[in-house]
Design a protein around this motif. Structure first.
Motif, mmCIF file in Angstrom:
data_model
loop_
_atom_site.group_PDB
_atom_site.id
_atom_site.type_symbol
_atom_site.label_atom_id
_atom_site.label_comp_id
_atom_site.label_asym_id
_atom_site.label_seq_id
_atom_site.Cartn_x
_atom_site.Cartn_y
_atom_site.Cartn_z
ATOM 1 N N UNK A 102 -73.653 -64.837 -19.491
ATOM 2 C CA UNK A 102 -74.443 -64.454 -19.984
ATOM 3 C C UNK A 102 -75.121 -63.211 -19.859
ATOM 4 N N UNK A 103 -75.193 -63.616 -18.530
ATOM 5 C CA UNK A 103 -76.177 -62.160 -18.224
ATOM 6 C C UNK A 103 -75.138 -60.842 -18.770
ATOM 7 N N UNK A 104 -73.574 -60.886 -18.536
ATOM 8 C CA UNK A 104 -73.108 -59.920 -18.523
ATOM 9 C C UNK A 104 -73.189 -59.586 -20.235
ATOM 10 N N UNK A 105 -73.078 -61.052 -21.348
ATOM 11 C CA UNK A 105 -73.113 -60.259 -21.791
ATOM 12 C C UNK A 105 -74.927 -59.969 -22.541
ATOM 13 N N UNK A 125 -72.658 -61.428 -34.371
ATOM 14 C CA UNK A 125 -72.719 -61.791 -32.658
ATOM 15 C C UNK A 125 -72.082 -61.451 -31.859
ATOM 16 N N UNK A 126 -71.138 -60.728 -32.593
ATOM 17 C CA UNK A 126 -69.769 -60.207 -32.068
ATOM 18 C C UNK A 126 -70.403 -58.737 -31.575
ATOM 19 N N UNK A 127 -70.000 -57.527 -30.824
ATOM 20 C CA UNK A 127 -70.338 -56.256 -29.960
ATOM 21 C C UNK A 127 -69.767 -55.403 -31.648
ATOM 22 N N UNK A 128 -70.884 -54.541 -32.170
ATOM 23 C CA UNK A 128 -69.906 -53.439 -32.657
ATOM 24 C C UNK A 128 -68.690 -52.203 -32.166
ATOM 25 N N UNK A 129 -68.195 -52.712 -33.849
ATOM 26 C CA UNK A 129 -66.632 -51.992 -32.960
ATOM 27 C C UNK A 129 -67.008 -50.535 -33.139
ATOM 28 N N UNK A 130 -65.835 -49.986 -32.078
ATOM 29 C CA UNK A 130 -66.602 -48.879 -31.617
ATOM 30 C C UNK A 130 -66.287 -47.559 -32.869
#
Length: 139
Positions: A102-105, A125-130
């Motif tokens: 969780x800390x790494x996220x 919730x998912x990281x936005x794609x580059x």
């Protein structure tokens, strides 16, 4: 045994065996089958002898030392007593790993927010794609 092989591979193996052993191939196959039969008979007689000597029913899978001890020497209470201290260590380790995850996220989200100026959870919730850059556009 041959679940991962298709018919062409089995045929190639048979052709290779024929080239290597030639006209001795039938005797080599029969010797191999006889050896497998003897091994099965020896394993069956060993389990029968062990069952008779110990006075309990033993299967071939029970010959593994851990399975044998667990099934024939330990009661359920003994097994729970052995597992209890390790269960606490496992639970603590799992909680620590979840915390680190969780800390790494959180760190990754903060880094993405700083670099792109938008939150990483824009897609639910998912990281936005580059954005992708093709090599043709870059040159």
């Amino acid at each position: 045994m041959f679940d991962n092989l298709n018919w062409w591979e089995i045929g190639a193996l048979l052709l290779l065996a024929l080239l290597i052993f030639g006209d001795r191939l039938p005797t080599v196959i029969s010797d191999g089958l006889r050896m497998v039969r003897n091994l099965r008979t020896m394993a069956r007689s060993a389990t029968t002898d062990l069952s008779r000597e110990l006075g309990t029913d033993i299967q071939l899978e029970d010959l593994h030392p851990k399975a044998f001890i667990r099934k024939h020497l330990l009661s359920e209470e003994d097994e729970q007593a052995i597992r209890k201290p390790l269960q606490g260590v496992y639970d603590n380790l799992r909680a620590d790993v979840t915390g680190v995850h969780n800390e790494l996220k959180d760190v990754a989200s903060a880094a993405d927010l700083r670099s792109t100026g938008r939150p990483a959870t824009a897609t639910g919730g998912a990281p936005a794609p580059a954005p992708r850059v093709s090599y043709d556009d870059a040159t």
